[in-house]
Design a protein around this motif. Structure first.
Motif, mmCIF file in Angstrom:
data_model
loop_
_atom_site.group_PDB
_atom_site.id
_atom_site.type_symbol
_atom_site.label_atom_id
_atom_site.label_comp_id
_atom_site.label_asym_id
_atom_site.label_seq_id
_atom_site.Cartn_x
_atom_site.Cartn_y
_atom_site.Cartn_z
ATOM 1 N N GLU A 120 86.146 76.975 94.548
ATOM 2 C CA GLU A 120 84.954 77.653 93.851
ATOM 3 C C GLU A 120 84.513 76.386 92.792
ATOM 4 O O GLU A 120 83.176 76.386 92.561
ATOM 5 N N LEU A 121 85.283 75.575 92.276
ATOM 6 C CA LEU A 121 85.008 74.734 91.315
ATOM 7 C C LEU A 121 84.056 73.514 91.881
ATOM 8 O O LEU A 121 83.029 72.996 91.523
ATOM 9 N N ARG A 122 84.554 73.228 93.255
ATOM 10 C CA ARG A 122 83.809 72.183 94.214
ATOM 11 C C ARG A 122 82.568 72.779 94.292
ATOM 12 O O ARG A 122 81.522 71.888 94.435
ATOM 13 N N ALA A 123 82.553 73.853 94.532
ATOM 14 C CA ALA A 123 81.081 74.413 94.979
ATOM 15 C C ALA A 123 80.224 74.289 93.867
ATOM 16 O O ALA A 123 78.653 74.265 93.980
ATOM 17 N N LYS A 124 80.542 74.169 92.588
ATOM 18 C CA LYS A 124 79.907 74.033 91.411
ATOM 19 C C LYS A 124 79.490 72.515 91.002
ATOM 20 O O LYS A 124 78.490 72.260 90.273
ATOM 21 N N CYS A 125 80.042 71.593 91.803
ATOM 22 C CA CYS A 125 79.785 70.085 91.431
ATOM 23 C C CYS A 125 78.442 69.893 92.032
ATOM 24 O O CYS A 125 78.067 70.051 92.961
ATOM 25 N N GLN A 126 77.886 69.085 90.729
ATOM 26 C CA GLN A 126 76.430 68.810 91.315
ATOM 27 C C GLN A 126 76.584 67.618 92.126
ATOM 28 O O GLN A 126 75.451 67.288 92.671
ATOM 29 N N ASP A 127 77.561 66.750 91.975
ATOM 30 C CA ASP A 127 77.360 65.388 92.821
ATOM 31 C C ASP A 127 78.181 65.721 94.137
ATOM 32 O O ASP A 127 79.099 65.871 94.205
ATOM 33 N N SER A 145 78.598 63.879 96.686
ATOM 34 C CA SER A 145 79.608 63.056 97.502
ATOM 35 C C SER A 145 81.083 63.285 97.023
ATOM 36 O O SER A 145 81.871 63.239 97.411
ATOM 37 N N MET A 146 81.013 63.484 95.591
ATOM 38 C CA MET A 146 82.311 63.841 94.793
ATOM 39 C C MET A 146 82.804 65.305 95.392
ATOM 40 O O MET A 146 83.882 65.108 95.698
ATOM 41 N N ALA A 147 81.975 66.196 95.428
ATOM 42 C CA ALA A 147 82.378 67.524 96.050
ATOM 43 C C ALA A 147 82.894 67.318 97.396
ATOM 44 O O ALA A 147 84.021 68.187 97.758
ATOM 45 N N ASN A 148 82.338 66.268 98.217
ATOM 46 C CA ASN A 148 83.297 66.389 99.341
ATOM 47 C C ASN A 148 84.489 65.409 99.559
ATOM 48 O O ASN A 148 85.108 65.532 100.615
ATOM 49 N N GLN A 149 84.875 64.771 98.452
ATOM 50 C CA GLN A 149 85.935 63.951 98.313
ATOM 51 C C GLN A 149 87.289 64.887 98.083
ATOM 52 O O GLN A 149 87.227 65.947 97.557
ATOM 53 N N LYS A 150 88.211 64.184 98.579
ATOM 54 C CA LYS A 150 89.878 64.841 98.285
ATOM 55 C C LYS A 150 89.989 64.581 96.978
ATOM 56 O O LYS A 150 89.569 63.537 96.333
ATOM 57 N N ILE A 151 91.168 65.425 96.381
ATOM 58 C CA ILE A 151 91.557 65.254 95.329
ATOM 59 C C ILE A 151 93.190 65.077 95.085
ATOM 60 O O ILE A 151 93.801 65.724 95.845
#
Ligand code: PMV
Length: 410
Positions: free
Chosen positions: A86-93, A95-101
């Motif tokens: 859910e937090l990833r879905a909120k990320c405006q960037d 390329s960052m949202a698609n990266q692993k954590i």
């Protein structure tokens, strides 16, 4: 030309919170929306801290997490996965949202103590991830902390925090700070860790069973809590300890009545917990007003709210009536132990009640309440702490190195 690697690393910390108006029961199990509002104090992360480092980089091939140094499987934890998704879905960037954590988290207080470590854990995680993804507003982030562990919603902010149940939608069930940590700076918190090895019913299962079977729970939610929330907010704003303590103790007692009204019943407090209740009421009756307040969560450990002045007599008497076999530096931990306490313990390890007030209180407990000295080591240890600042970015520490690998803590 080699491109510069853009690994981004953020570390956040926060502490546990201790409710004075309890959350017990979900109206919506999936969204983690509570059946009633609740209020808590967030403790000082100098004494009890969860630290979480998050990192993201294009070279990472999977999401990974280390908890207290051990790698854990993120995918097997549905709440954690939900928070992250859910937090990833909120990320405006994008390329960052698609990266692993990568995530590394440690508690600097023993998890075995049964002290709401998951609340601090999810709050620190959500705060760190939020900063990674560019979401920094605590009220907005509180929605995601709630998805991990309900009470985590109250560990983002410091001071005293109100979790508003909301109107049935996820975005309306949020946490709001009532006052910051400095508003009631004299407030102290003692955690009496009771020696008890028994496995308790977890809060998720326990509250589900209470919602399904307790006929007291709906009455508490509709008739008792709303009034208590207003009275508690007023007591906190006005720094009225007598009222604060009365509501805190009554609300803890009602929560434990509800778990007993659950079918089959649940019992979190043990005999030592009950003796702590008698002890606190004994001290309050000596003064003719509330100078200390107990509250118990889903376990036997007591959390005592009291003002700085009261520590001077409360702690020595706890040490006398709940004796340790060996009075060493491990008995009382934390930065909020009063200096004068050192004079109370003699070199031979005896508790020395060295003031007139202490001797009178001791006499009162013995004669009026017939309070007995408890078996040695009924308490494992005591944490003396205060109200803290809530979630913060900590740029002085990191649990992941510059390549995003976990740092082995000594
Ligand atoms: O957030 P949970 O699921 O661990 O539930 C916490 C429940 C109590 O600690 C008993 C009460 C509270 O409000 O913190």
């Amino acid at each position: 030309m080699a491109t510069e690697r853009k690994i981004k690393i953020i570390t956040a910390k926060t502490s546990v919170n201790i409710a004075v108006i309890k959350y017990w029961g979900k109206e919506d199990e999936k969204l983690i929306i509570p059946i009633n509002d609740s209020i808590s104090g967030t403790l000082d992360s100098d004494d009890m801290c969860t630290i979480t480092t998050v990192a993201t980089d294009s070279s990472f091939t999977k999401d990974q997490m280390w908890l207290n140094g051990e790698e854990v499987d993120i995918l097997s934890n549905s709440r954690l996965t939900k928070c992250l998704t859910e937090l990833r879905a909120k990320c405006q960037d994008d390329s960052m949202a698609n990266q692993k954590i990568r995530i590394a988290s440690v508690n600097d207080f023993p998890t075995a103590a049964g002290l709401a470590s998951s609340a601090a854990g999810y709050a620190a995680l959500v705060y760190a991830l939020g900063h990674l993804f560019g979401i920094t507003n605590k009220s907005v982030l509180s929605v995601y902390a709630r998805m991990g562990s309900g009470s985590a919603i109250r560990s983002l902010d410091g001071g005293f925090v109100h979790w508003i149940k909301g109107t049935g939608t996820s975005d309306t069930s949020i946490a709001k700070q009532i006052v910051t940590h400095s508003h009631w700076s004299e407030m102290r918190v003692l955690i009496l860790v009771v020696n008890d090895a028994k496995k308790e019913t977890g809060s998720t299962d326990g509250m589900k069973r209470s919602v399904e079977t307790s006929s007291l729970l709906p009455i508490r939610a509709s008739n008792v809590v709303p009034e208590r929330i207003s009275a508690m907010t007023k007591a906190i704003l006005e720094k009225d300890f007598n009222s604060f303590a009365e509501i805190t103790m009554k609300d803890s007692n009602q929560f434990h009545a509800i778990v007993q009204d659950t079918y089959p019943p649940i019992r979190y407090m043990n005999e030592i917990s009950w003796n702590i209740i008698t002890f606190v009421h004994g001290i309050n009756s000596f003064y003719g007003k509330n100078v200390a307040a107990y509250t118990f969560d889903a376990g036997p450990n007591a959390c005592i709210y009291l003002l700085q002045d009261a520590l001077e007599y409360f702690l020595p008497l706890i040490l006398k009536y709940f004796p340790f076999s060996d009075y060493n530096s491990q008995c009382i931990r934390g930065h909020s132990v009063p200096e004068s306490l050192s004079t109370i313990l003699t070199s031979s390890g005896q508790v020395n009640l060295n003031t007139q007030q202490l001797r009178e209180l001791d006499h009162y407990l013995l004669t009026k309440i017939s309070f007995q000295v408890q078996p040695v080591n009924s308490l494992r240890y005591i944490i003396a702490t205060k109200i803290g600042k809530g979630a913060e970015i900590d740029s002085t520490r990191s649990l992941l190195d510059a390549q995003g690998n976990p740092i082995v803590l000594k």
